[in-house]
Design a protein around this motif. Structure first.
Motif, PDB file in Angstrom:
ATOM      1  N   LYS A 189       0.849  -1.191   0.000  1.00  0.00           N
ATOM      2  CA  LYS A 189       0.000   0.000   0.000  1.00  0.00           C
ATOM      3  C   LYS A 189       0.882   1.236   0.000  1.00  0.00           C
ATOM      4  N   LEU A 190       0.695   2.082  -1.011  1.00  0.00           N
ATOM      5  CA  LEU A 190       1.450   3.315  -1.126  1.00  0.00           C
ATOM      6  C   LEU A 190       0.516   4.495  -0.914  1.00  0.00           C
ATOM      7  N   THR A 191       0.896   5.438  -0.072  1.00  0.00           N
ATOM      8  CA  THR A 191       0.069   6.614   0.185  1.00  0.00           C
ATOM      9  C   THR A 191       0.934   7.871   0.213  1.00  0.00           C
ATOM     10  N   SER A 192       0.305   8.991  -0.080  1.00  0.00           N
ATOM     11  CA  SER A 192       0.938  10.297   0.099  1.00  0.00           C
ATOM     12  C   SER A 192      -0.009  11.152   0.917  1.00  0.00           C
ATOM     13  N   ASN A 193       0.558  12.064   1.688  1.00  0.00           N
ATOM     14  CA  ASN A 193      -0.315  12.922   2.500  1.00  0.00           C
ATOM     15  C   ASN A 193      -0.770  14.169   1.743  1.00  0.00           C
ATOM     16  N   LYS A 194      -0.442  14.199   0.460  1.00  0.00           N
ATOM     17  CA  LYS A 194      -0.926  15.269  -0.422  1.00  0.00           C
ATOM     18  C   LYS A 194      -1.679  14.620  -1.565  1.00  0.00           C
ATOM     19  N   GLY A 196      -2.986  13.378  -4.919  1.00  0.00           N
ATOM     20  CA  GLY A 196      -2.474  13.273  -6.273  1.00  0.00           C
ATOM     21  C   GLY A 196      -0.966  13.280  -6.407  1.00  0.00           C
ATOM     22  N   ALA A 197      -0.218  12.982  -5.344  1.00  0.00           N
ATOM     23  CA  ALA A 197       1.245  13.103  -5.378  1.00  0.00           C
ATOM     24  C   ALA A 197       1.972  11.810  -5.747  1.00  0.00           C
ATOM     25  N   VAL A 241      -0.082  -9.117 -11.090  1.00  0.00           N
ATOM     26  CA  VAL A 241      -0.059  -7.899 -10.282  1.00  0.00           C
ATOM     27  C   VAL A 241      -1.257  -7.043 -10.667  1.00  0.00           C
ATOM     28  N   LYS A 242      -2.037  -6.663  -9.674  1.00  0.00           N
ATOM     29  CA  LYS A 242      -3.243  -5.870  -9.891  1.00  0.00           C
ATOM     30  C   LYS A 242      -3.255  -4.692  -8.923  1.00  0.00           C
ATOM     31  N   THR A 243      -3.747  -3.549  -9.368  1.00  0.00           N
ATOM     32  CA  THR A 243      -3.738  -2.349  -8.533  1.00  0.00           C
ATOM     33  C   THR A 243      -5.144  -1.832  -8.277  1.00  0.00           C
ATOM     34  N   GLN A 244      -5.269  -1.123  -7.151  1.00  0.00           N
ATOM     35  CA  GLN A 244      -6.476  -0.351  -6.824  1.00  0.00           C
ATOM     36  C   GLN A 244      -6.034   1.070  -6.495  1.00  0.00           C
ATOM     37  N   LEU A 245      -6.649   2.067  -7.140  1.00  0.00           N
ATOM     38  CA  LEU A 245      -6.233   3.460  -6.978  1.00  0.00           C
ATOM     39  C   LEU A 245      -7.281   4.295  -6.266  1.00  0.00           C
ATOM     40  N   LYS A 246      -6.799   5.214  -5.474  1.00  0.00           N
ATOM     41  CA  LYS A 246      -7.625   6.294  -4.952  1.00  0.00           C
ATOM     42  C   LYS A 246      -7.141   7.567  -5.617  1.00  0.00           C
ATOM     43  N   ASP A 247      -8.020   8.181  -6.402  1.00  0.00           N
ATOM     44  CA  ASP A 247      -7.659   9.323  -7.240  1.00  0.00           C
ATOM     45  C   ASP A 247      -6.733   8.834  -8.356  1.00  0.00           C
ATOM     46  N   GLY A 248      -6.442   9.721  -9.259  1.00  0.00           N
ATOM     47  CA  GLY A 248      -5.448   9.426 -10.274  1.00  0.00           C
ATOM     48  C   GLY A 248      -5.926   8.491 -11.369  1.00  0.00           C
ATOM     49  N   LYS A 249      -4.955   8.037 -12.142  1.00  0.00           N
ATOM     50  CA  LYS A 249      -5.235   7.258 -13.343  1.00  0.00           C
ATOM     51  C   LYS A 249      -4.211   6.149 -13.498  1.00  0.00           C
ATOM     52  N   LEU A 250      -4.677   5.004 -14.009  1.00  0.00           N
ATOM     53  CA  LEU A 250      -3.800   3.877 -14.332  1.00  0.00           C
ATOM     54  C   LEU A 250      -3.815   3.684 -15.842  1.00  0.00           C
ATOM     55  N   SER A 251      -2.629   3.686 -16.434  1.00  0.00           N
ATOM     56  CA  SER A 251      -2.520   3.451 -17.869  1.00  0.00           C
ATOM     57  C   SER A 251      -1.461   2.394 -18.127  1.00  0.00           C
ATOM     58  N   SER A 252      -1.424   1.874 -19.341  1.00  0.00           N
ATOM     59  CA  SER A 252      -0.485   0.791 -19.645  1.00  0.00           C
ATOM     60  C   SER A 252       0.134   0.988 -21.009  1.00  0.00           C
ATOM     61  N   GLY A 253       1.294   0.355 -21.176  1.00  0.00           N
ATOM     62  CA  GLY A 253       1.975   0.394 -22.455  1.00  0.00           C
ATOM     63  C   GLY A 253       3.371  -0.164 -22.315  1.00  0.00           C
ATOM     64  N   ASN A 254       3.847  -0.881 -23.334  1.00  0.00           N
ATOM     65  CA  ASN A 254       5.197  -1.441 -23.357  1.00  0.00           C
ATOM     66  C   ASN A 254       5.478  -2.281 -22.111  1.00  0.00           C
ATOM     67  N   LYS A 255       4.516  -3.148 -21.767  1.00  0.00           N
ATOM     68  CA  LYS A 255       4.657  -4.068 -20.635  1.00  0.00           C
ATOM     69  C   LYS A 255       4.878  -3.331 -19.308  1.00  0.00           C
ATOM     70  N   THR A 256       4.337  -2.125 -19.239  1.00  0.00           N
ATOM     71  CA  THR A 256       4.508  -1.277 -18.052  1.00  0.00           C
ATOM     72  C   THR A 256       3.172  -0.689 -17.652  1.00  0.00           C
ATOM     73  N   THR A 258       1.439   2.441 -15.529  1.00  0.00           N
ATOM     74  CA  THR A 258       1.792   3.784 -15.083  1.00  0.00           C
ATOM     75  C   THR A 258       0.674   4.343 -14.218  1.00  0.00           C
ATOM     76  N   VAL A 259       1.040   4.790 -13.028  1.00  0.00           N
ATOM     77  CA  VAL A 259       0.109   5.437 -12.099  1.00  0.00           C
ATOM     78  C   VAL A 259       0.373   6.935 -12.137  1.00  0.00           C
ATOM     79  N   SER A 260      -0.668   7.704 -12.347  1.00  0.00           N
ATOM     80  CA  SER A 260      -0.527   9.159 -12.428  1.00  0.00           C
ATOM     81  C   SER A 260      -1.464   9.839 -11.453  1.00  0.00           C
ATOM     82  N   ASN A 261      -0.910  10.740 -10.651  1.00  0.00           N
ATOM     83  CA  ASN A 261      -1.681  11.644  -9.790  1.00  0.00           C
ATOM     84  C   ASN A 261      -2.605  10.916  -8.816  1.00  0.00           C
ATOM     85  N   ALA A 262      -2.118   9.848  -8.242  1.00  0.00           N
ATOM     86  CA  ALA A 262      -2.900   9.104  -7.253  1.00  0.00           C
ATOM     87  C   ALA A 262      -2.543   9.565  -5.841  1.00  0.00           C
TER      88      ALA A 262
END
Length: 782
Positions: A189-194, A196-197, A241-256, A258-262
């Motif tokens: 579990k990864l979190t930030s106190n701000k 979308g960071a 590997v599966k993710t669940q996001l709070k805020d932000g966006k999950l995208s994929s490409g080139n076997k990768t 990408t989590v943005s602004n979560a």
């Protein structure tokens, strides 16, 4: 009371934002791991996870205890037995060197065997890393310009949860990790106190033989098959590997991915192999789907509750220390300088050993291997296999006294699988009944000798493992379990019974040919040999095994004829030990001199530990000879050897020497080169260094710690049999076990027991030695 329990559960679910620096059962650090030996080991008995806590990049090393290359093989030389008469003849004539040459020619395995410890690409195989989950973080600046502060990472042994926390650009980032004991997934579990960071990418890989794809639901999927050693594909695996996001966006490409602004991201990892599960791919998918259907806090809470069912059985206190305010790596350095100022580090190391046991095995799977279940290589040292000349046994030694007896059960399953292979080996090499395993084994049932006579022709392996099976019976009094293990120990006894030969000078029945594990000796003419007749360890193992099978057959009402045969043979076996002219326990039938008097193995003291053939009370002369043996061997060596000597001195009731060896094992190192001599210690993450990493040093020291506080092998329970002065001031123990199924709680001051209780399922009379006085007490019913 229920309200208190509810509050405690809620506290366990709080985010790890404030790191305790006073928790006595915590490993903690102020920097990311620079090398794998600094990462924190997590495991649920099947899956393992080792996060390095990196700031700009984090590598999470993944493991599955069932993941092995290789495949089942038949490496028996079916004509080997025809050489047996000539080998025995040469040994009887004192021509050991010639006998060893013949063993090397005809009495080893066929083919490459274990690959001389490099078996990843031969049929023997190798325990391998599952893969790496790589996270790459974007903080809005170039990675080289990133500055972080308030960094801490830790592993809480009370919850089996690890965490990392730091601040970048005024934002506090927290990561939490566990290997689920309830839902069988790895969770991060990864979190930030701000808001979308969180911005990062994820990739999944391993060093070889893998394919990674991104599924339609944006899961990372890695799959493949390991080398079977025959030019084809062997064991299959799948990791998702599966993710669940709070805020932000999950995208994929080139076997990768990408989590943005979560603000919060939860990563779940499910994995499996086709070891005992031909539908493993469906199992992985179902396991992951079940975990994803639950809330993270519910998963974490269930994980902690299930883990603590095992871990919370035992508590030990040796007083308090201010040293746990130091990061663990600095604490190790301070301990090296002033060890008696930090008794709590010894307690932490003991409980860490229990934690590793709980985390690296579970009923229905496999025992911990040379690396437990944690490996970061395709070719792990010594194949990460099961060595049968002390290592697998040492991995299990702490389990009974440390109140984790059910974790012994995977050994029974491993051995049951070995028996049919071992029966073929017994016939091929000795034309003998029963079954034999020599020095190494794997998940494929390997029982053949190794590829060199110097170490591979040892006879002790299968009989030694039978001791571990028997110990679980002694501590559990479970006759149903006894009936399960009886065919295994009976078959082992039948092997020795049918292959023993007379040594004419003494008239004793001994094994031939054999070796004292990995050690050599000088012949009278100055030549060096390994192969011999009747090394002391064989004699001790055969004596103990015959007695145990006799007892089991009587208890179960089976095999009266075999029982009579074994009773007859017992009178013809060598004694538990012979005192040499220089006052030591003799390692061989003759008082040979050793090229290496400080050799790492001390196999001829098997009768002292784990067996109870040598005790200060019943065999004082042999006990004194054992002391002299240990004095000559010295206190240094690889970590497992230091731990074994700790156990020997504890059995000899010398708490000061046992504690000296415990202190020695706790010396810090970062060495990873293969070492056979002095220099064992621990890495910053407290995993034991042979070097390289070998987990048996952890487990041996854990057993040694327990043996210093409780012994029950000599017909009575003794409290504080080997307590050193440094521990004497005051202390408390709850939950350690003794033979007979007894649970022990006791306190002491100034080295004297002040309070104790003995618990058991039913009230029984039991002899207990307290403060030097042997008493008969009645246990309290649990």
């Amino acid at each position: 009371m229920n309200t208190i329990k509810h509050i405690l559960k809620l506290l366990l679910l709080l985010p790890v934002l404030g790191f305790s620096q006073t928790n006595p059962l915590e490993l903690w650090y102020t920097k990311p791991a620079a090398v794998w030996e600094e990462t924190l080991p997590l495991g649920n008995g099947r899956l393992g996870l080792m996060p390095d806590g990196g700031v700009t990049t984090e590598k999470l090393v993944l493991n599955d205890i069932t993941l092995w290359s290789g495949s089942p093989q038949d490496a028996n030389n079916y004509n080997a037995y025809t050489s047996l008469p000539k080998i025995k003849e040469l040994l009887l004539a004192g021509k050991n060197v010639e006998a060893e040459k013949l063993v090397n020619k005809n009495f080893i395995c066929t083919g490459p065997g274990s690959g001389s410890g490099n078996g990843a690409n031969v049929q023997f195989g190798c325990y391998q890393v599952l893969g790496n989950l790589n996270l790459n973080f974007d903080y809005g600046k170039l990675a080289k310009e990133i500055k972080y502060s308030n960094y801490k990472r830790h592993l809480n042994l009370q919850t089996a949860v690890a965490a990392t926390q730091f601040t970048v650009n005024g934002v506090t980032y927290t990561r939490e990790y566990f290997a689920g004991f309830s839902d069988d997934v790895l969770a991060v579990k990864l979190t930030s106190n701000k808001k979308g960071a969180l911005n990062f990418t994820m990739q999944l890989d391993r060093p070889e033989r893998f394919e990674t794809v991104i599924s339609k639901d944006n899961s990372l999927v890695m799959s493949g098959a390991l080398n079977d050693g025959k030019g084809g594909n062997g064991m299959k695996y799948k990791t998702v590997v599966k993710t669940q996001l709070k805020d932000g966006k999950l995208s994929s490409g080139n076997k990768t991915l990408t989590v943005s602004n979560a603000t919060e991201v939860i990563i779940y990892v499910a994995s499996g192999t086709d070891f005992k599960d031909k539908n493993f791919e469906r199992t992985v998918d179902n396991t992951l789907a079940t975990a994803l259907s639950k809330k993270y806090d519910s998963l974490k809470n269930s994980h902690i509750i299930n883990y603590q069912k095992l871990f919370n059985r035992v508590s030990v206190s040796l007083g308090e220390s201010t040293k746990n305010t130091l990061p663990t790596n600095e604490r190790l350095d301070a301990f090296t300088k002033k060890p008696d100022e930090d008794n709590t580090l010894s307690v932490l190391f003991f409980q860490f050993g229990r934690y590793l046991a709980i985390s690296s095995t579970r009923a229905g799977l496999l025992p911990p291997n040379l690396q437990g279940l944690w490996a970061n290589q395709v070719q792990t040292p010594w194949n990460g296999d099961y060595h049968l000349d002390v290592n697998i046994q040492m991995n299990l030694w702490p389990l009974e006294v440390a109140n984790l007896g059910e974790l012994n059960l995977p050994l029974k399953d491993l051995m049951k699988n070995m028996v049919p292979y071992g029966e073929k080996t017994a016939k091929a090499y000795y034309n003998a009944e029963g079954w034999i395993a020599h020095v190494i084994t794997n998940v494929w049932g390997y029982t053949e000798p190794g590829e060199s006579a110097s170490w591979g022709s040892a006879k002790a392996g299968s009989g030694w493992m039978c001791n571990n099976l028997w110990q679980h019976y002694l501590f559990s009094n479970d006759n149903k379990y006894l009936a399960e293990i009886y065919p295994i120990i009976k078959g082992s006894a039948q092997f020795y019974n049918s292959m023993l030969t007379i040594e004419p000078e003494t008239g004793w029945l001994v094994t031939s040919p054999s070796v004292s594990p990995e050690n050599s000796f000088y012949l009278p003419d100055g030549q060096v040999s390994h192969v011999c007749m009747g090394p002391t360890i064989d004699n001790q193992i055969v004596r103990e095994l015959f007695n145990n099978v006799i007892t089991a057959s009587q208890t179960l009402g089976l095999d009266a004829d075999l029982r009579n045969q074994l009773q007859h043979k017992l009178a013809q076996l060598p004694p538990p030990g012979v005192v040499s002219p220089d006052g030591r326990v003799q390692e061989w039938l003759k008082p040979y001199k050793e090229p290496e008097p400080t050799h790492r193995h001390v196999s001829h003291l098997y009768g002292l530990y784990p067996a109870s053939l040598i005790t200060p009370e019943a065999t004082p002369q042999l006990a004194e000879a054992a002391k002299k043996t240990l004095e000559v061997r010295g206190d240094d060596g690889p970590s497992w050897s230091i731990a074994y000597k700790q156990l020997f001195w504890a059995r000899l009731k010398d708490g000061e020497r046992a504690n000296k060896l415990l202190k020695t094992i706790l010396r810090p190192t970062l060495a990873t080169d293969i070492n056979y001599g002095a220099g064992g210690g621990v890495y910053p993450n407290l995993l034991s260094a042979g070097p390289p990493f070998q987990i048996d040093g952890n487990f041996g020291a854990t057993a040694g710690f327990g043996e210093m506080l409780v012994q029950s092998h000599a017909g009575f329970i003794e409290l504080l049999p080997a307590i050193p002065a440094a521990w004497a001031k005051y202390g408390s123990v709850k939950g350690l076990k003794a033979q007979g199924g007894f649970t022990l709680n006791f306190d002491w001051k100034e080295g004297k027991i002040t309070k104790f209780e003995v618990l058991s399922v039913s009230s029984e009379k039991v002899k207990v030695k307290i403060n030097g006085e042997l008493k008969e007490v009645t246990s309290k019913k649990i």
